[in-house]
Design a protein around this motif. Structure first.
Motif, PDB file in Angstrom:
ATOM      1  N   ARG A 136       4.246   5.563 -20.349  1.00  0.00           N
ATOM      2  CA  ARG A 136       3.397   4.878 -21.328  1.00  0.00           C
ATOM      3  C   ARG A 136       2.083   5.638 -21.518  1.00  0.00           C
ATOM      4  O   ARG A 136       1.591   5.811 -22.641  1.00  0.00           O
ATOM      5  CB  ARG A 136       3.111   3.449 -20.884  1.00  0.00           C
ATOM      6  CG  ARG A 136       4.341   2.539 -20.868  1.00  0.00           C
ATOM      7  CD  ARG A 136       4.010   1.213 -20.187  1.00  0.00           C
ATOM      8  NE  ARG A 136       5.161   0.347 -20.104  1.00  0.00           N
ATOM      9  CZ  ARG A 136       5.412  -0.658 -20.946  1.00  0.00           C
ATOM     10  NH1 ARG A 136       4.559  -0.917 -21.923  1.00  0.00           N
ATOM     11  NH2 ARG A 136       6.487  -1.411 -20.804  1.00  0.00           N
ATOM     12  N   ASP A 137       1.513   6.083 -20.399  1.00  0.00           N
ATOM     13  CA  ASP A 137       0.250   6.817 -20.471  1.00  0.00           C
ATOM     14  C   ASP A 137       0.411   8.127 -21.234  1.00  0.00           C
ATOM     15  O   ASP A 137      -0.475   8.522 -22.001  1.00  0.00           O
ATOM     16  CB  ASP A 137      -0.274   7.107 -19.060  1.00  0.00           C
ATOM     17  CG  ASP A 137      -0.736   5.847 -18.333  1.00  0.00           C
ATOM     18  OD1 ASP A 137      -0.942   4.820 -19.013  1.00  0.00           O
ATOM     19  OD2 ASP A 137      -0.894   5.902 -17.098  1.00  0.00           O
ATOM     20  N   LEU A 138       1.539   8.800 -21.026  1.00  0.00           N
ATOM     21  CA  LEU A 138       1.787  10.058 -21.741  1.00  0.00           C
ATOM     22  C   LEU A 138       1.878   9.810 -23.243  1.00  0.00           C
ATOM     23  O   LEU A 138       1.274  10.540 -24.044  1.00  0.00           O
ATOM     24  CB  LEU A 138       3.075  10.702 -21.225  1.00  0.00           C
ATOM     25  CG  LEU A 138       3.540  11.969 -21.964  1.00  0.00           C
ATOM     26  CD1 LEU A 138       2.444  13.029 -21.976  1.00  0.00           C
ATOM     27  CD2 LEU A 138       4.820  12.509 -21.333  1.00  0.00           C
ATOM     28  N   CYS A 139       2.604   8.775 -23.645  1.00  0.00           N
ATOM     29  CA  CYS A 139       2.696   8.430 -25.070  1.00  0.00           C
ATOM     30  C   CYS A 139       1.320   8.122 -25.642  1.00  0.00           C
ATOM     31  O   CYS A 139       0.954   8.600 -26.722  1.00  0.00           O
ATOM     32  CB  CYS A 139       3.614   7.233 -25.271  1.00  0.00           C
ATOM     33  SG  CYS A 139       5.350   7.615 -25.092  1.00  0.00           S
ATOM     34  N   GLY A 140       0.563   7.314 -24.909  1.00  0.00           N
ATOM     35  CA  GLY A 140      -0.772   6.957 -25.379  1.00  0.00           C
ATOM     36  C   GLY A 140      -1.654   8.176 -25.563  1.00  0.00           C
ATOM     37  O   GLY A 140      -2.356   8.308 -26.575  1.00  0.00           O
ATOM     38  N   SER A 141      -1.589   9.093 -24.617  1.00  0.00           N
ATOM     39  CA  SER A 141      -2.406  10.298 -24.693  1.00  0.00           C
ATOM     40  C   SER A 141      -2.024  11.156 -25.891  1.00  0.00           C
ATOM     41  O   SER A 141      -2.891  11.663 -26.617  1.00  0.00           O
ATOM     42  CB  SER A 141      -2.238  11.103 -23.401  1.00  0.00           C
ATOM     43  OG  SER A 141      -2.940  12.314 -23.462  1.00  0.00           O
ATOM     44  N   LEU A 142      -0.739  11.317 -26.139  1.00  0.00           N
ATOM     45  CA  LEU A 142      -0.282  12.130 -27.268  1.00  0.00           C
ATOM     46  C   LEU A 142      -0.676  11.504 -28.604  1.00  0.00           C
ATOM     47  O   LEU A 142      -1.096  12.199 -29.536  1.00  0.00           O
ATOM     48  CB  LEU A 142       1.233  12.311 -27.206  1.00  0.00           C
ATOM     49  CG  LEU A 142       1.760  13.195 -26.072  1.00  0.00           C
ATOM     50  CD1 LEU A 142       3.284  13.103 -26.006  1.00  0.00           C
ATOM     51  CD2 LEU A 142       1.323  14.648 -26.263  1.00  0.00           C
ATOM     52  N   LEU A 143      -0.548  10.193 -28.700  1.00  0.00           N
ATOM     53  CA  LEU A 143      -0.811   9.516 -29.967  1.00  0.00           C
ATOM     54  C   LEU A 143      -2.297   9.315 -30.227  1.00  0.00           C
ATOM     55  O   LEU A 143      -2.728   9.227 -31.380  1.00  0.00           O
ATOM     56  CB  LEU A 143      -0.063   8.182 -30.002  1.00  0.00           C
ATOM     57  CG  LEU A 143       1.464   8.331 -30.021  1.00  0.00           C
ATOM     58  CD1 LEU A 143       2.141   7.007 -29.730  1.00  0.00           C
ATOM     59  CD2 LEU A 143       1.937   8.901 -31.357  1.00  0.00           C
ATOM     60  N   GLU A 144      -3.092   9.266 -29.175  1.00  0.00           N
ATOM     61  CA  GLU A 144      -4.547   9.143 -29.351  1.00  0.00           C
ATOM     62  C   GLU A 144      -5.146  10.394 -29.991  1.00  0.00           C
ATOM     63  O   GLU A 144      -6.277  10.367 -30.472  1.00  0.00           O
ATOM     64  CB  GLU A 144      -5.223   8.873 -28.006  1.00  0.00           C
ATOM     65  CG  GLU A 144      -5.089   7.430 -27.557  1.00  0.00           C
ATOM     66  CD  GLU A 144      -5.563   7.210 -26.135  1.00  0.00           C
ATOM     67  OE1 GLU A 144      -5.969   8.210 -25.482  1.00  0.00           O
ATOM     68  OE2 GLU A 144      -5.527   6.058 -25.667  1.00  0.00           O
ATOM     69  N   ALA A 145      -4.380  11.469 -30.020  1.00  0.00           N
ATOM     70  CA  ALA A 145      -4.853  12.695 -30.671  1.00  0.00           C
ATOM     71  C   ALA A 145      -5.026  12.507 -32.169  1.00  0.00           C
ATOM     72  O   ALA A 145      -5.709  13.305 -32.819  1.00  0.00           O
ATOM     73  CB  ALA A 145      -3.889  13.844 -30.394  1.00  0.00           C
TER      74      ALA A 145
END
Length: 263
Positions: A136-145
């Motif tokens: 979940r954290d990885l997805c959030g980090s990628l999409l916060e870009a």
């Protein structure tokens, strides 16, 4: 160092890619699968899954192709069974992807919107309870870009998210289009009508973003009793054929279509 396999590099895929690179992702950590093979500088682009470099094992596979072709595109990527799979396709459920990727696949479903192109998007994600916090954290980090990120637990809400924010930019562009046309009808020169509509919608949006006041209060702040704005809002907020009722119908129609796309 996160290795990313981006399947599809249209408007949304390219916006995400640009956001990752701006945030410091190394081009060598990204492979893009795109049949048209655009020139993406130092990022490796291949025409199909068969041309993915041997030995490249992604941490995340992102499906950024149209929902209508997803069933044909996804199956070959089941070989990356240890990867996280992230979809940004409207209407395609987690169960749909699991049927193509296998019962043990780790899948996150997301719905971004087109302001991602200027890093002002908003994306809502959904994942089953079994998806690890690290994924979940990885997805959030990628999409916060490319903007803000939110989560919902109930996947059924993703169709409503799509109807409100995924399709929403088109509603705003239509509003600007209609304002421009109305200005022309009242005698404004075309260039000025377009400029006024664009600047007004963009400026109001930025005020809305930065203000802590409710949308209702912001509207009321512009509206003097008996003034020009009040006269216009009497038309726009009419019980019959006013914007509130039309918007409710529009979002309901988009929600229904999202469920139809899910099959």
């Amino acid at each position: 160092m996160t290795k990313i396999l981006l399947v599809g590099c249209g408007k949304m895929g390219s916006a995400m890619l640009a956001g990752w690179l701006e945030r410091g992702t190394s081009p060598g950590d990204v492979v893009v699968v795109e049949p048209s093979c655009p020139d993406l500088g130092s990022v490796r682009v291949v025409a199909s899954h068969a041309a993915i470099p041997e030995g490249f094992v992604p941490h995340v596979v992102i499906f950024a192709v149209k929902p209508q072709v997803m069933a044909d595109v996804v199956p070959p990527y089941a070989r990356f069974g240890t990867s996280l799979f992230l979809s940004i396709a409207a209407g395609k459920t987690i169960a749909f992807f699991r049927s193509l990727l296998g019962p043990d696949a780790v899948i996150v479903r997301a719905m971004p919107n087109t302001p991602a192109a200027v890093r002002r998007g908003i994306t809502v994600c959904c994942a089953e309870a079994s998806v690890p916090a690290q994924a979940r954290d990885l997805c959030g980090s990628l999409l916060e870009a490319v903007g803000e990120v939110g989560w919902v637990d109930d996947e059924a809400l993703m169709d409503v998210v799509t109807a409100v924010s995924g399709s929403g930019p088109a509603y705003i562009f239509l509003l600007a289009e209609a304002m421009e046309a109305a200005g022309l009808a009242q005698g404004l020169p075309p260039a000025l009508a377009e400029r006024l509509a664009r600047a007004t919608v963009a400026g109001a949006g930025e005020l809305l973003r930065l203000s802590s006041e409710t949308t209702q209060q912001l509207r009321q702040n512009v509206t003097s009793p008996g003034g020009t704005t009040a006269a216009a809002l009497a038309v726009l907020m009419a019980e019959k054929n006013g914007i509130p009722g039309l918007m409710s119908e529009a979002v309901a129609a988009a929600t229904r279509r999202g469920r139809e796309l899910a099959g």
